[in-house]
Motif scaffolding. Structure first.
Motif, PDB file in Angstrom:
ATOM      1  N   GLY A 143       0.834  -1.188   0.000  1.00  0.00           N
ATOM      2  CA  GLY A 143       0.000   0.000   0.000  1.00  0.00           C
ATOM      3  C   GLY A 143       0.874   1.245   0.000  1.00  0.00           C
ATOM      4  N   ASP A 144       0.230   2.399   0.015  1.00  0.00           N
ATOM      5  CA  ASP A 144       0.956   3.659  -0.106  1.00  0.00           C
ATOM      6  C   ASP A 144       1.506   4.103   1.243  1.00  0.00           C
ATOM      7  OD1 ASP A 144       2.006   5.818  -1.432  1.00  0.00           O
ATOM      8  OD2 ASP A 144       0.085   6.497  -2.266  1.00  0.00           O
ATOM      9  N   GLY A 145       2.385   5.120   1.195  1.00  0.00           N
ATOM     10  CA  GLY A 145       2.959   5.685   2.402  1.00  0.00           C
ATOM     11  C   GLY A 145       1.914   6.452   3.198  1.00  0.00           C
ATOM     12  N   PRO A 146       2.274   7.050   4.337  1.00  0.00           N
ATOM     13  CA  PRO A 146       3.650   7.270   4.772  1.00  0.00           C
ATOM     14  C   PRO A 146       4.344   5.981   5.218  1.00  0.00           C
ATOM     15  CG  PRO A 146       2.127   7.890   6.523  1.00  0.00           C
ATOM     16  CD  PRO A 146       1.285   7.553   5.319  1.00  0.00           C
ATOM     17  N   TYR A 147       5.674   5.991   5.107  1.00  0.00           N
ATOM     18  CA  TYR A 147       6.509   4.929   5.653  1.00  0.00           C
ATOM     19  C   TYR A 147       7.430   5.600   6.662  1.00  0.00           C
ATOM     20  CZ  TYR A 147       5.166   2.998   1.050  1.00  0.00           C
ATOM     21  OH  TYR A 147       4.481   2.601  -0.081  1.00  0.00           O
ATOM     22  N   ILE A 148       7.130   5.422   7.918  1.00  0.00           N
ATOM     23  CA  ILE A 148       7.788   6.216   8.965  1.00  0.00           C
ATOM     24  C   ILE A 148       8.785   5.365   9.747  1.00  0.00           C
ATOM     25  CG2 ILE A 148       7.415   7.565  11.066  1.00  0.00           C
ATOM     26  CD1 ILE A 148       4.682   8.370   9.856  1.00  0.00           C
ATOM     27  N   LEU A 149      10.017   5.840   9.780  1.00  0.00           N
ATOM     28  CA  LEU A 149      11.072   5.212  10.571  1.00  0.00           C
ATOM     29  C   LEU A 149      11.445   6.142  11.715  1.00  0.00           C
ATOM     30  CD1 LEU A 149      13.456   3.845   7.763  1.00  0.00           C
ATOM     31  CD2 LEU A 149      11.543   2.679   8.878  1.00  0.00           C
ATOM     32  N   LEU A 150      11.842   5.539  12.829  1.00  0.00           N
ATOM     33  CA  LEU A 150      12.286   6.339  13.964  1.00  0.00           C
ATOM     34  C   LEU A 150      13.482   7.190  13.555  1.00  0.00           C
ATOM     35  CD1 LEU A 150      12.046   3.530  16.669  1.00  0.00           C
ATOM     36  CD2 LEU A 150      10.460   5.436  16.346  1.00  0.00           C
ATOM     37  N   PRO A 151      13.633   8.420  14.019  1.00  0.00           N
ATOM     38  CA  PRO A 151      12.731   9.114  14.960  1.00  0.00           C
ATOM     39  C   PRO A 151      11.719   9.999  14.231  1.00  0.00           C
ATOM     40  CG  PRO A 151      14.796  10.318  14.776  1.00  0.00           C
ATOM     41  CD  PRO A 151      14.859   9.189  13.780  1.00  0.00           C
ATOM     42  N   ASN A 152      10.689   9.405  13.675  1.00  0.00           N
ATOM     43  CA  ASN A 152       9.619  10.121  12.986  1.00  0.00           C
ATOM     44  C   ASN A 152      10.043  10.671  11.635  1.00  0.00           C
ATOM     45  OD1 ASN A 152       6.914  10.856  12.867  1.00  0.00           O
ATOM     46  ND2 ASN A 152       7.352  12.938  13.584  1.00  0.00           N
ATOM     47  N   ASN A 153      10.772   9.842  10.857  1.00  0.00           N
ATOM     48  CA  ASN A 153      11.160  10.195   9.486  1.00  0.00           C
ATOM     49  C   ASN A 153      10.193   9.540   8.504  1.00  0.00           C
ATOM     50  OD1 ASN A 153      13.575  11.674   9.935  1.00  0.00           O
ATOM     51  ND2 ASN A 153      14.664   9.778  10.357  1.00  0.00           N
ATOM     52  N   ASP A 154       9.447  10.313   7.743  1.00  0.00           N
ATOM     53  CA  ASP A 154       8.609   9.754   6.679  1.00  0.00           C
ATOM     54  C   ASP A 154       9.481   9.597   5.438  1.00  0.00           C
ATOM     55  OD1 ASP A 154       6.815   8.939   4.812  1.00  0.00           O
ATOM     56  OD2 ASP A 154       5.533  10.725   4.921  1.00  0.00           O
ATOM     57  N   ILE A 155      10.031   8.409   5.272  1.00  0.00           N
ATOM     58  CA  ILE A 155      11.003   8.199   4.205  1.00  0.00           C
ATOM     59  C   ILE A 155      10.352   8.111   2.823  1.00  0.00           C
ATOM     60  CG2 ILE A 155      12.809   7.205   5.652  1.00  0.00           C
ATOM     61  CD1 ILE A 155      11.837   4.433   4.821  1.00  0.00           C
ATOM     62  N   SER A 156       9.010   8.041   2.782  1.00  0.00           N
ATOM     63  CA  SER A 156       8.345   8.056   1.472  1.00  0.00           C
ATOM     64  C   SER A 156       8.541   9.396   0.780  1.00  0.00           C
ATOM     65  CB  SER A 156       6.852   7.745   1.615  1.00  0.00           C
ATOM     66  OG  SER A 156       6.183   8.773   2.326  1.00  0.00           O
ATOM     67  N   LYS A 157       8.892  10.442   1.538  1.00  0.00           N
ATOM     68  CA  LYS A 157       9.101  11.764   0.961  1.00  0.00           C
ATOM     69  C   LYS A 157      10.491  11.929   0.354  1.00  0.00           C
ATOM     70  CE  LYS A 157       5.779  14.031   4.030  1.00  0.00           C
ATOM     71  NZ  LYS A 157       5.593  15.010   5.129  1.00  0.00           N
TER      72      LYS A 157
END
Length: 425
Positions: A207-221
């Motif tokens: 599915g689509d993002g957001p894909y969030i990695l710690l510490p709150n990084n939306d790496i889909s951007k």
């Protein structure tokens, strides 16, 4: 093999609902699975639940695989398993033209690690995994009739200990991404973020993002996009004439090392009419594999640039050719301080490979360029392997046929091991 089943030709069918929708009022935004690198085989392993009652299954992730296949010979017990009957909509969806004496259609599950294929019955059973909002796992959702292939136990040879099959993420209608998208009505997209660690999970999103990695990084951007290409000739172990490949190809136009062009036979970078050449992405090849002339050109250029940095070359250690004294290689946030490698892609976008993905420590004293020689006439000229994908986010958009890639997340001070698998459900 030919005596055990009959082949039927299907006329085109207008399929109705081919994948049973999840029987729940809750509709997830996306789904999430953990991915862990096996320390002994270096294969990437995911775990999901199948059957009634549910049983956890360890599966090797096969990016170009056509479907989910599972060992059904040993211990497969499920009250919800249903075989796919010959000439059914399920068989058509799976492009199965083979029918057994038990009125069950089938395909040819392939162990792509050992390049072994065999016949296996097509069937459907319940599958369960966690939903996600992009930052945490959420409620468990179920696909009650998920199509997969049964395989004999011998097909597991060469796979990591405890693995029961392979999870295919390829371009077919019965691979995991398409079935999940059909079941929950979300975009035909999935994303892969492989961890370099053998103790911490990477992550796979459907599915689509957001894909969030710690510490709150939306790496889909962070994604840059390049077209995905279809090889017109199948690359699977068993195929029909005129059938295209289900694997993921991208257009590498040129390669630079330290911003200097590497002189290559550029005809090898395109896919010819016989399906040879081009560049594909693989999770079953651990290290990037290059046609011999490309390998030699890149190795020679890399050694030259390394020596200009006063990095000392040492004797080769198989399967690697360009090896160096680790004492002469500095360490940065992006891994060993070595010349960086740029893949110049179809629309002039650049996928940069830094030291963390280009170099492998073979012992305390030696670090080697983590590319291997694929021979003089390989099917595919460049196969980008799992090691080069680690701590990079890749998003595959099947609807628009494009790849989103981040290059190394280490430059953003995060890694693929930083998804918070603590459930918020």
């Amino acid at each position: 093999m030919a005596s055990s089943f009959h082949v039927f030709l299907f006329s085109p069918l207008l399929l109705l609902i081919c994948v049973s929708r999840a029987q729940t009022s809750f509709r997830p935004h996306a789904l999430v699975l953990p991915v862990l690198k096996d320390p002994s085989t270096l294969q990437y392993i995911t775990t999901l639940e199948q059957r009634t009652p549910l049983v956890p299954l360890k599966l090797v992730v096969d990016l170009g695989g056509q479907f989910l296949w599972v060992d059904c010979d040993e211990g497969y017990v499920s009250s919800s398993y249903r075989p796919s009957r010959c000439r059914s909509a399920q068989c058509s969806l799976a492009k199965s033209g083979a029918c057994t004496g038990t009125n069950t259609c089938g395909n040819f599950p392939e162990n792509t690690i050992t390049s072994t294929s065999t016949f296996g019955d097509l069937g459907a059973d319940a599958i369960a995994l966690q939903s996600t909002d992009g930052s945490n796992p959420g409620r468990v959702v179920t696909v009650p009739h998920f199509l997969f292939n049964c395989a004999p136990t011998f097909l597991l040879q060469g796979l990591a200990t405890g693995v029961k099959g392979m999870a295919g993420l390829g371009r077919t209608r019965i691979a995991l991404p398409s079935q999940f998208a059909a079941a929950f009505s979300f975009h035909r997209k999935f994303a892969l973020c492989l961890s370099s660690s053998t103790t911490s999970n990477g992550v796979m999103f459907f599915g689509d993002g957001p894909y969030i990695l710690l510490p709150n990084n939306d790496i889909s951007k962070l994604l840059t996009y390049t077209p995905l290409f279809i090889n017109p000739v199948s690359t699977s172990g068993v195929s029909s004439q005129g059938e295209p490949s289900d694997e993921y190809f991208i257009g590498v136009k040129s390669i630079k090392i330290n911003e200097k062009n590497v002189i290559l036979n550029t005809s090898l970078l395109s896919i010819n009419n016989d399906g040879f050449g081009g560049t594909k992405i693989s999770t079953v090849n651990h290290y990037t594999t290059l046609e011999t002339s490309i390998y030699e050109a890149i190795t020679k250029a890399f050694i030259r640039e390394a020596k200009s940095r006063k990095i000392t070359q040492v004797a080769s250690i198989a399967p690697f050719r360009a090896c160096f004294s680790s004492k002469t290689v500095g360490v940065t946030r992006l891994g060993p301080a070595v010349p960086f490698i740029d893949l110049i892609l179809q629309n002039e976008s650049v996928w940069t490979i830094y030291g963390a993905n280009s170099m492998v420590y073979v012992n305390n004293d030696v670090v080697c360029l983590a590319f291997v020689d694929g021979g003089l006439n390989p099917r595919t000229s460049i196969v980008i392997g799992g090691y080069q994908l680690e701590d990079n986010l890749l998003q595959f958009d099947l609807a628009t046929s494009k790849l989103g890639f981040s290059s190394s997340l280490l430059s953003r001070q995060t890694t693929c091991a930083n998804f918070n698998f603590t459930s918020n459900a």
